[in-house]
Design a protein around this motif. Sequence first.
Motif, PDB file in Angstrom:
ATOM      1  N   LEU A 158     -12.904   7.191  94.274  1.00 54.26           N
ATOM      2  CA  LEU A 158     -11.473   7.141  93.992  1.00 54.26           C
ATOM      3  C   LEU A 158     -11.142   5.965  93.080  1.00 54.26           C
ATOM      4  N   MET A 183     -12.049   2.823  93.689  1.00 57.45           N
ATOM      5  CA  MET A 183     -11.837   1.595  94.434  1.00 57.45           C
ATOM      6  C   MET A 183     -13.073   0.712  94.276  1.00 57.45           C
ATOM      7  N   ARG A 242     -23.801  13.258  89.537  1.00 61.17           N
ATOM      8  CA  ARG A 242     -23.481  11.873  89.915  1.00 61.17           C
ATOM      9  C   ARG A 242     -23.635  10.906  88.745  1.00 61.17           C
ATOM     10  N   ASN A 279     -20.041  10.210  86.844  1.00 61.69           N
ATOM     11  CA  ASN A 279     -19.065   9.173  87.210  1.00 61.69           C
ATOM     12  C   ASN A 279     -19.765   7.910  87.702  1.00 61.69           C
ATOM     13  N   MET A 316     -22.118   7.230  89.801  1.00 60.34           N
ATOM     14  CA  MET A 316     -22.385   6.972  91.215  1.00 60.34           C
ATOM     15  C   MET A 316     -23.796   6.422  91.422  1.00 60.34           C
ATOM     16  N   VAL A 365     -15.267   1.188  87.631  1.00 56.13           N
ATOM     17  CA  VAL A 365     -14.169   1.405  88.583  1.00 56.13           C
ATOM     18  C   VAL A 365     -13.057   2.210  87.908  1.00 56.13           C
ATOM     19  N   ARG A 381     -14.051   5.915  87.409  1.00 52.58           N
ATOM     20  CA  ARG A 381     -13.955   6.792  88.575  1.00 52.58           C
ATOM     21  C   ARG A 381     -12.523   7.178  88.911  1.00 52.58           C
ATOM     22  N   THR A 382     -11.530   6.464  88.342  1.00 50.53           N
ATOM     23  CA  THR A 382     -10.164   6.969  88.489  1.00 50.53           C
ATOM     24  C   THR A 382      -9.924   8.131  87.530  1.00 50.53           C
ATOM     25  N   MET A 398     -14.338  12.817  92.352  1.00 51.25           N
ATOM     26  CA  MET A 398     -15.476  13.515  92.926  1.00 51.25           C
ATOM     27  C   MET A 398     -15.136  14.039  94.319  1.00 51.25           C
ATOM     28  N   ALA A 430      -5.757   5.219  97.564  1.00 46.67           N
ATOM     29  CA  ALA A 430      -6.145   4.767  96.223  1.00 46.67           C
ATOM     30  C   ALA A 430      -4.945   4.586  95.280  1.00 46.67           C
ATOM     31  N   ALA A 436      -8.554  13.170  95.858  1.00 47.28           N
ATOM     32  CA  ALA A 436      -9.124  12.946  94.525  1.00 47.28           C
ATOM     33  C   ALA A 436      -8.069  13.162  93.436  1.00 47.28           C
ATOM     34  N   VAL A 447      -5.294  10.240  92.322  1.00 47.07           N
ATOM     35  CA  VAL A 447      -5.469   9.169  91.327  1.00 47.07           C
ATOM     36  C   VAL A 447      -5.381   9.715  89.907  1.00 47.07           C
TER      37      VAL A 447
END
Lengths: 292, 252
Positions: free
Chosen positions: A182, A184, B48, B51, B53, B81, B84-85, B89, B109, B162, B165
């Motif tokens: 998200l 964070m 993955r 984004n 991960m 960071v 990922r907004t 996911m 979030a 999800a 955001v």
Amino acid sequence: MSTETFVVNPVRLRLRMVRDHAMVGLCVLALAAAVVPLVWILWDVMAIGAANLSWAFLTELPGPPTVGGGGWANAIVGSAVVVGMAMLMGVPVGVGAGIYMSEYGDNVLGRATRFLSEVLAGIPSIVAGVVAYGLIVVTMGRFSAMSGAVALAILFIPVVAITTQEALRLIPRDQREASFALGMAEAPTTLRVVLPAAMGNVLTGVMIATARIAGETAPLLFTAFNNRFWMEGLDQPTATIPVNIYAYAISPFPEWHDQAWAGAFVLLAIVLVSNVIARTLWARRARFMRGE
Amino acid sequence: MAERMTTRQLTVRFGNAEAVRRVDMEIPPRSVTAIIGPSGCGKTTFLRALNRMHDFTPVARVEGSVRLGDREIYGNGMNPVELRTRVGMVFQRPNPFPTMSIRQNVTYAPKRHGLARGPELEELVERVLRQAALWDEVKDRLDHSATSLSGGQQQRLCIARALAVEPQVLLMDEPASALDPTATQKIEDLIYDLKQEYTIVIVTHNMQQAGRVSDHTAFFYMGHLIEYGATDDLFTNPRNERTEAYITGRFG
């Protein structure tokens, strides 16, 4: 593959059943060996302690020996202050160290902290007293409630750090990933997602560590020392329940022995009641987390 | 709002093992792209990488290029960071935050990203829960625990969370594989609706599902992108024999 029925040898089956029952029996015996002395101690403290408890014991200052009467009000307050200060210092440091070890500790510093925490958690408590004596009592030139709190905090911190670390590690990785996904960062993820989910076990660790330091005597003997009167400040010596129990129990006066029992009862009651309160407060949160 | 994602020579290694090998792929906006392939073919690893991960797996190494629109996501200009907004996911197992209420799961979030506050936040909660087709089922119990929901509802909550955001791309890693057929149906309908506004990439081991929900399908095998094209073409007229073998059920 044959289609014959698998034949069980009746003698061997019998033997296995006997072994099975014998094993369960041994476990029950081991349980009894662990529980019986515990119940015995609890029962004695409750019965003899409660019999010697009085309103004066909880509210008055100690009386002179051989006369009887008087109470441990100063020691009860003293214990609350010393343990309270130890927790005030120990909870942030212990929980913080636990968070570091679990969430960021995959490095040399983390491994060193883990190793040292385990060593520290195992040191004899009197050593913590010696450290606080050397650091604070010698420097200040007198015994003090503060030095007692520091000695207890030294015992408290590694236990809380280790239990916090273990509590956080139980939280599944997908919870952290959900938060990262998200957008964070790590800090809010740890504080808002991981720590709250682990709070039940963190709390258990804090309660166990508190119960342990509340009953510690040795580290307080030459730090908080003792005091027949009300503590006059955090930089002054104070009476505490465990040190009083020790002093009264080895005294030659029977009425002091009775008061030592009452003191033990009060100590036990404080630990039990605070545990029950913490559990009850936590239970509502735990029900919420289970979706009830 | 939706953005295109492009990979060039994308390789992901775990130690010495190459899980994704030199994949070139262009994922168009406002459409659903399905990634299929047998277990261990690298499809989740690929997803993955989109984004970042893998940043949390110390042994993972990502090489090559991945772009969101025209921005390189592994470059210096993109904070992971922030990325990922923009690239959200949804995971295989529903993973709502158990300590938070339904409402808090959604607001967690956006509140901290400063996207909305006060009444705007309330509107956001309603909007994304409606988008995730969950509003009518939960509107009277927004303050109940997220774990009080059924598995399918939890997964739709995770989708709503999800969306809250305001991402440009939504990555879904077998989002229905832990759900029963009715809940799966709802998730698939939802994916169909969401593609109007988002770029959606879905990993699935269920080929019927890929056929039902996606516009484009990519077949991965042993870390390689074997075949990529319009879903109808790939399923009715596969060009590669391994693709054909897989979709006709001869292996995998």
